[in-house]
Design a protein around this motif. Structure first.
Motif, PDB file in Angstrom:
ATOM      1  N   PHE A  42       0.832  -1.202   0.000  1.00 50.26           N
ATOM      2  CA  PHE A  42       0.000   0.000   0.000  1.00 50.26           C
ATOM      3  C   PHE A  42       0.867   1.254   0.000  1.00 50.26           C
ATOM      4  N   LYS A  43       1.879   1.260   0.802  1.00 47.84           N
ATOM      5  CA  LYS A  43       2.783   2.418   0.861  1.00 47.84           C
ATOM      6  C   LYS A  43       3.492   2.604  -0.476  1.00 47.84           C
ATOM      7  N   MET A  44       3.986   1.496  -1.038  1.00 53.97           N
ATOM      8  CA  MET A  44       4.728   1.544  -2.284  1.00 53.97           C
ATOM      9  C   MET A  44       3.846   2.051  -3.427  1.00 53.97           C
ATOM     10  N   LEU A  45       2.616   1.571  -3.477  1.00 55.17           N
ATOM     11  CA  LEU A  45       1.727   2.009  -4.545  1.00 55.17           C
ATOM     12  C   LEU A  45       1.371   3.493  -4.412  1.00 55.17           C
ATOM     13  N   ARG A  46       1.252   3.954  -3.183  1.00 54.73           N
ATOM     14  CA  ARG A  46       1.007   5.383  -2.972  1.00 54.73           C
ATOM     15  C   ARG A  46       2.167   6.212  -3.507  1.00 54.73           C
ATOM     16  N   GLU A  47       3.357   5.615  -3.452  1.00 60.00           N
ATOM     17  CA  GLU A  47       4.556   6.322  -3.928  1.00 60.00           C
ATOM     18  C   GLU A  47       4.754   6.149  -5.432  1.00 60.00           C
ATOM     19  N   GLY A  48       3.949   5.292  -6.069  1.00 61.82           N
ATOM     20  CA  GLY A  48       4.011   5.136  -7.513  1.00 61.82           C
ATOM     21  C   GLY A  48       4.914   4.028  -8.026  1.00 61.82           C
ATOM     22  N   THR A  49       5.375   3.125  -7.169  1.00 61.81           N
ATOM     23  CA  THR A  49       6.222   2.009  -7.601  1.00 61.81           C
ATOM     24  C   THR A  49       5.347   0.915  -8.219  1.00 61.81           C
ATOM     25  N   SER A  50       5.900   0.171  -9.185  1.00 63.22           N
ATOM     26  CA  SER A  50       5.170  -0.906  -9.854  1.00 63.22           C
ATOM     27  C   SER A  50       4.910  -2.061  -8.889  1.00 63.22           C
ATOM     28  N   LEU A  51       3.702  -2.610  -8.914  1.00 64.74           N
ATOM     29  CA  LEU A  51       3.336  -3.735  -8.057  1.00 64.74           C
ATOM     30  C   LEU A  51       4.173  -4.967  -8.404  1.00 64.74           C
ATOM     31  N   ASN A  52       4.374  -5.221  -9.696  1.00 65.51           N
ATOM     32  CA  ASN A  52       5.176  -6.376 -10.111  1.00 65.51           C
ATOM     33  C   ASN A  52       6.615  -6.278  -9.595  1.00 65.51           C
ATOM     34  N   ASP A  53       7.189  -5.084  -9.669  1.00 63.46           N
ATOM     35  CA  ASP A  53       8.554  -4.893  -9.156  1.00 63.46           C
ATOM     36  C   ASP A  53       8.590  -5.147  -7.653  1.00 63.46           C
ATOM     37  N   TYR A  54       7.579  -4.663  -6.971  1.00 68.14           N
ATOM     38  CA  TYR A  54       7.544  -4.849  -5.523  1.00 68.14           C
ATOM     39  C   TYR A  54       7.389  -6.324  -5.156  1.00 68.14           C
ATOM     40  N   ILE A  55       6.481  -7.023  -5.840  1.00 66.03           N
ATOM     41  CA  ILE A  55       6.249  -8.440  -5.526  1.00 66.03           C
ATOM     42  C   ILE A  55       7.520  -9.240  -5.779  1.00 66.03           C
ATOM     43  N   ALA A  56       8.196  -8.970  -6.885  1.00 65.23           N
ATOM     44  CA  ALA A  56       9.440  -9.683  -7.183  1.00 65.23           C
ATOM     45  C   ALA A  56      10.479  -9.417  -6.088  1.00 65.23           C
ATOM     46  N   GLY A  57      10.611  -8.188  -5.674  1.00 67.42           N
ATOM     47  CA  GLY A  57      11.550  -7.842  -4.600  1.00 67.42           C
ATOM     48  C   GLY A  57      11.152  -8.456  -3.271  1.00 67.42           C
ATOM     49  N   SER A  58       9.854  -8.467  -2.998  1.00 66.81           N
ATOM     50  CA  SER A  58       9.365  -9.040  -1.740  1.00 66.81           C
ATOM     51  C   SER A  58       9.610 -10.531  -1.683  1.00 66.81           C
TER      52      SER A  58
END
Length: 126
Positions: A42-58
């Motif tokens: 939620f925080k990342m999306l508010r900042e405009g980062t791609s969900l796919n990039d975040y999931i891969a990193g997570s």
């Protein structure tokens, strides 16, 4: 710093659907970690980062944490086993010395305060 953009209920529901559909991700992490990941998304999306990039990193981060957790558990198990083997090895010498002097298994167990089955096992394996 990027400006945080609040989500409306519809956007929050859509993000929840994405997570619910991605069972593979959710099965690889514990409930507590899933809550943290979800808050971070939620925080990342508010900042405009791609969900796919975040999931891969997570996933990479969670797998690394799981690997470290597994290594720690393995190390602890190895230390416990080594300690048990050390205790067993420490019992051998006095048991075998008394046995060589003609003491019975029962007498050795009584003198040293060991269980009879352990004394018999050590004598049998020597």
């Amino acid at each position: 710093k990027k400006k945080l953009i609040p989500f409306n209920k519809e956007e929050q529901n859509e993000i929840t659907k994405i997570f619910n559909k991605n069972n593979k991700l959710m099965n690889q992490i514990t409930y507590e970690k899933a809550k943290i990941v979800r808050e971070d998304v939620f925080k990342m999306l508010r900042e405009g980062t791609s969900l796919n990039d975040y999931i891969a990193g997570s996933l990479k981060k969670v797998k690394q944490e799981g690997k470290q957790e597994g290594m720690q558990k393995g190390l602890q198990k190895g230390l416990r086993k080594g300690k048990q083997e050390g205790i067993q090895e420490g019992r051998k010498e006095p048991i075998l010395n008394l046995h060589k002097k003609g003491y019975t298994s029962e007498q050795i167990a009584d003198l040293l305060g060991f269980e009879l089955n352990i004394v018999k096992e050590i004598i049998a394996s020597s």
